[in-house]
Design a protein around this motif. Structure first.
Motif, mmCIF file in Angstrom:
data_model
loop_
_atom_site.group_PDB
_atom_site.id
_atom_site.type_symbol
_atom_site.label_atom_id
_atom_site.label_comp_id
_atom_site.label_asym_id
_atom_site.label_seq_id
_atom_site.Cartn_x
_atom_site.Cartn_y
_atom_site.Cartn_z
ATOM 1 N N PHE A 115 0.847 -1.206 0.000
ATOM 2 C CA PHE A 115 0.000 0.000 0.000
ATOM 3 C C PHE A 115 0.878 1.251 0.000
ATOM 4 C CE2 PHE A 115 -1.428 3.427 2.818
ATOM 5 C CZ PHE A 115 -2.467 3.945 2.057
ATOM 6 N N LEU A 116 1.909 1.272 0.877
ATOM 7 C CA LEU A 116 2.767 2.460 0.974
ATOM 8 C C LEU A 116 3.459 2.734 -0.359
ATOM 9 C CD1 LEU A 116 4.324 2.006 4.550
ATOM 10 C CD2 LEU A 116 2.465 3.542 3.867
ATOM 11 N N GLU A 117 3.928 1.673 -0.990
ATOM 12 C CA GLU A 117 4.601 1.816 -2.295
ATOM 13 C C GLU A 117 3.652 2.397 -3.339
ATOM 14 O OE1 GLU A 117 6.475 -1.710 -4.118
ATOM 15 O OE2 GLU A 117 7.371 -1.977 -2.115
ATOM 16 N N ALA A 118 2.474 1.796 -3.436
ATOM 17 C CA ALA A 118 1.491 2.245 -4.436
ATOM 18 C C ALA A 118 1.068 3.683 -4.164
ATOM 19 C CB ALA A 118 0.283 1.319 -4.422
ATOM 20 N N ALA A 119 0.794 3.972 -2.874
ATOM 21 C CA ALA A 119 0.298 5.310 -2.514
ATOM 22 C C ALA A 119 1.313 6.388 -2.877
ATOM 23 C CB ALA A 119 -0.034 5.358 -1.027
ATOM 24 N N GLU A 120 2.581 6.086 -2.661
ATOM 25 C CA GLU A 120 3.653 7.039 -2.991
ATOM 26 C C GLU A 120 3.618 7.371 -4.492
ATOM 27 O OE1 GLU A 120 6.007 9.658 -1.779
ATOM 28 O OE2 GLU A 120 5.180 8.323 -0.245
ATOM 29 N N LYS A 121 3.505 6.338 -5.307
ATOM 30 C CA LYS A 121 3.478 6.547 -6.770
ATOM 31 C C LYS A 121 2.248 7.346 -7.189
ATOM 32 C CE LYS A 121 6.167 2.720 -8.523
ATOM 33 N NZ LYS A 121 6.130 1.333 -8.927
ATOM 34 N N ILE A 122 1.128 7.011 -6.582
ATOM 35 C CA ILE A 122 -0.129 7.688 -6.945
ATOM 36 C C ILE A 122 -0.057 9.176 -6.581
ATOM 37 C CG2 ILE A 122 -2.623 7.751 -6.461
ATOM 38 C CD1 ILE A 122 -2.307 4.636 -5.924
ATOM 39 N N LYS A 123 0.523 9.441 -5.426
ATOM 40 C CA LYS A 123 0.684 10.828 -4.975
ATOM 41 C C LYS A 123 1.586 11.589 -5.952
ATOM 42 C CE LYS A 123 1.646 13.269 -0.644
ATOM 43 N NZ LYS A 123 2.055 13.073 0.760
ATOM 44 N N GLU A 124 2.706 10.962 -6.310
ATOM 45 C CA GLU A 124 3.639 11.603 -7.263
ATOM 46 C C GLU A 124 2.962 11.902 -8.594
ATOM 47 O OE1 GLU A 124 7.139 9.163 -7.717
ATOM 48 O OE2 GLU A 124 7.567 9.462 -5.569
ATOM 49 N N ALA A 125 2.040 11.029 -8.982
ATOM 50 C CA ALA A 125 1.356 11.213 -10.271
ATOM 51 C C ALA A 125 0.251 12.277 -10.193
ATOM 52 C CB ALA A 125 0.780 9.877 -10.746
ATOM 53 N N GLY A 126 0.043 12.848 -9.000
ATOM 54 C CA GLY A 126 -0.903 13.951 -8.862
ATOM 55 C C GLY A 126 -2.326 13.541 -8.508
ATOM 56 N N PHE A 127 -2.522 12.294 -8.090
ATOM 57 C CA PHE A 127 -3.869 11.868 -7.656
ATOM 58 C C PHE A 127 -3.890 11.782 -6.126
ATOM 59 C CE2 PHE A 127 -3.223 9.954 -11.852
ATOM 60 C CZ PHE A 127 -4.373 10.365 -12.522
ATOM 61 N N VAL A 128 -5.116 11.717 -5.577
ATOM 62 C CA VAL A 128 -5.248 11.480 -4.138
ATOM 63 C C VAL A 128 -5.191 9.953 -3.952
ATOM 64 C CG1 VAL A 128 -6.744 11.746 -2.121
ATOM 65 C CG2 VAL A 128 -6.756 13.507 -3.916
ATOM 66 N N PRO A 129 -4.207 9.431 -3.235
ATOM 67 C CA PRO A 129 -4.137 7.966 -3.100
ATOM 68 C C PRO A 129 -5.364 7.367 -2.391
ATOM 69 C CG PRO A 129 -2.028 8.963 -2.557
ATOM 70 C CD PRO A 129 -3.004 10.097 -2.694
ATOM 71 N N VAL A 130 -5.754 8.005 -1.255
ATOM 72 C CA VAL A 130 -6.871 7.429 -0.481
ATOM 73 C C VAL A 130 -7.995 8.439 -0.315
ATOM 74 C CG1 VAL A 130 -7.552 6.373 1.719
ATOM 75 C CG2 VAL A 130 -5.273 5.945 0.797
ATOM 76 N N ALA A 131 -9.170 8.092 -0.782
ATOM 77 C CA ALA A 131 -10.360 8.916 -0.554
ATOM 78 C C ALA A 131 -10.801 8.648 0.875
ATOM 79 C CB ALA A 131 -11.457 8.525 -1.535
ATOM 80 N N PHE A 132 -10.832 9.684 1.684
ATOM 81 C CA PHE A 132 -11.061 9.489 3.114
ATOM 82 C C PHE A 132 -12.083 10.481 3.645
ATOM 83 C CE2 PHE A 132 -9.966 9.389 7.633
ATOM 84 C CZ PHE A 132 -9.586 8.080 7.822
#
Ligand code: BGC
Length: 418
Positions: free
Chosen positions: A167-184
């Motif tokens: 999760f941490l790995e994926a979230a980091e990439k998603i954040k870098e790509a300009g998206f919100v990793p987790v809708a909260f």
């Protein structure tokens, strides 16, 4: 007027009265918190089935996901001697309302509908107070889901996580790509929902049971709990600045419209995807939250029914109880709601792949001993204990306390709430 005409008029009058009385039906006032798009569409199914039998539905919707506001409103209505006909109440709270001596006996409806045979025994038992049915179950929700937008993952070059490290790995990439990793959604019940999902994944099913069902002190204040708390808090850096106070369905909408990559939420979220015309497998993916594959945190919605004085209202109330357990309602409601039917003899064909996986894992997790009651959704502990856990978790998530201090607090607060 001739005698014949008078006689004819009399007969006509009697027939009219008979027709009117046979169609005259009662009103049900129903308290619930199903106000999101998917939820409203689902509850409308029950309303229209009742109306088709001539009854009247008085809607008593109290907005607020998770139902805490609805429960406060319900208590004040009952305390003022004016309960609704039925209210969405779950788990151990059914027993507490039973103790108040305000619930009606539904045994006649249950017997006629064969509820004892159609329901899993544990569910039937939860609907009874001192051996008598006082509540009717609606569905089975699974809490430990992760809802993903595959397009966002693809654009970010991220892999859908199956572990919290992943999760941490994926979230980091998603954040870098300009998206919100987790809708909260930063509301206490949503934080608790994500927290218990992390406890199940990081601690495993036995630890979950000890900590959040048995509220065992040694488990609540343990190195494993510290790890769970740290993992839970690590999600926060991957949420957006507007998360605080956001409703759960608005968070789901962020995944639906491609603003966010994933949401950790029960399968009522699926109702939002369905209402938006999205298909699982292509538009969105529903996967078990990291490290919870094969485990099932269950959340069963139900309605308790209150004593009513009026005969017609009683008829309408019985009709509502009967209809909820009938296959028609169980099918249409659950397809819309994202949950699975609570009766065990249902035709599987109307349900999609996500629902079928849920149905299968409900059974297989029960055999493996990994079918567990949701703490956050009122299945596991009494409200006072749940409230204590909510307070500690929301303070931790939104404050600066350490995970170790929070674990100690969990033990302490739970003990004093018991
Ligand atoms: C209920 C669901 C509801 C969700 C969000 C849960 O506690 O069981 O039926 O959709 O809260 O409000």
């Amino acid at each position: 007027m001739s005698l014949k005409t008078i006689k004819r008029s009399l007969i006509f009058f009697c027939v009219c009265i008979m027709a009117a009385s046979s169609t005259f039906a009662g009103e049900v006032e129903v308290l619930h918190w199903w106000t999101s798009g998917g939820e409203a569409k689902s509850v409308a199914v029950l309303k229209s089935l009742l109306e088709a039998e001539g009854h009247t539905w008085k809607d008593f919707a109290v907005a607020g996901g998770g139902g805490d506001t609805a429960m406060t409103v319900l208590r004040s209505r009952v305390m003022s001697g004016n309960p609704p006909t039925a209210a969405q109440v779950k788990g151990p709270q059914i027993q507490q309302w039973g103790d108040e001596d305000v619930l009606t006996n539904l045994d006649v409806v249950a017997e006629a509908g064969n509820w004892d045979r159609l329901l899993p025994k544990a569910v039937a038992d939860a609907m009874k107070y001192q051996g008598h049915y006082v509540a009717v179950p609606v569905n089975v929700h699974r809490v430990n889901w992760m809802w993903c937008n595959p397009e966002v993952f693809r654009k970010a070059g991220a892999k859908i996580p199956t572990t919290w490290a992943g999760f941490l790995e994926a979230a980091e990439k998603i954040k870098e790509a300009g998206f919100v990793p987790v809708a909260f959604g930063g509301q206490a019940w949503q934080e608790a929902t994500v927290f218990e999902t992390v406890v199940l994944g990081v601690g495993g099913p036995d630890f979950y049971r000890k900590a959040l069902v048995e509220t065992d002190s040694a488990a609540l204040n343990s190195p494993t709990m510290v790890k769970c708390l740290e993992t839970f808090k690590s999600i926060k850096q991957y949420t957006d600045k507007d998360a605080s106070g956001r409703d759960w369905n608005l968070a789901t909408a962020m995944v639906i419209n491609g603003k966010a990559a994933m949401q950790f939420m029960g399968d009522w979220a699926k109702g939002e995807f369905t209402a938006a015309g999205k298909n699982s497998g292509s538009d969105y993916l529903a996967l078990p939250a990291p490290q919870t594959s094969g485990d099932f945190l269950f959340n069963i919605d139900s309605f308790i029914m209150f004593n009513v004085k009026d005969d017609e209202a009683k008829k309408a109330q019985n009709a509502m109880a009967r209809l909820i357990m009938e296959p028609k309602f169980q099918e249409v409601f659950n397809v819309n709601k994202g949950s699975i039917p609570v009766r065990m003899d249902m035709d599987r064909s109307p349900f999609d792949d996500t629902a079928l996986r849920s149905l299968d894992e409900f059974t297989s997790s029960s055999v493996r001993g990994t079918l567990l009651p949701s703490m956050a959704h009122e299945m596991a502990v009494f409200p006072a204990v749940r409230g204590a856990i909510f307070d500690v978790i929301t303070n931790y998530y939104n404050g600066d306390a350490s995970a170790a201090a929070t674990a100690a607090q969990l033990e302490e607060q739970v003990k004093s709430a018991m």
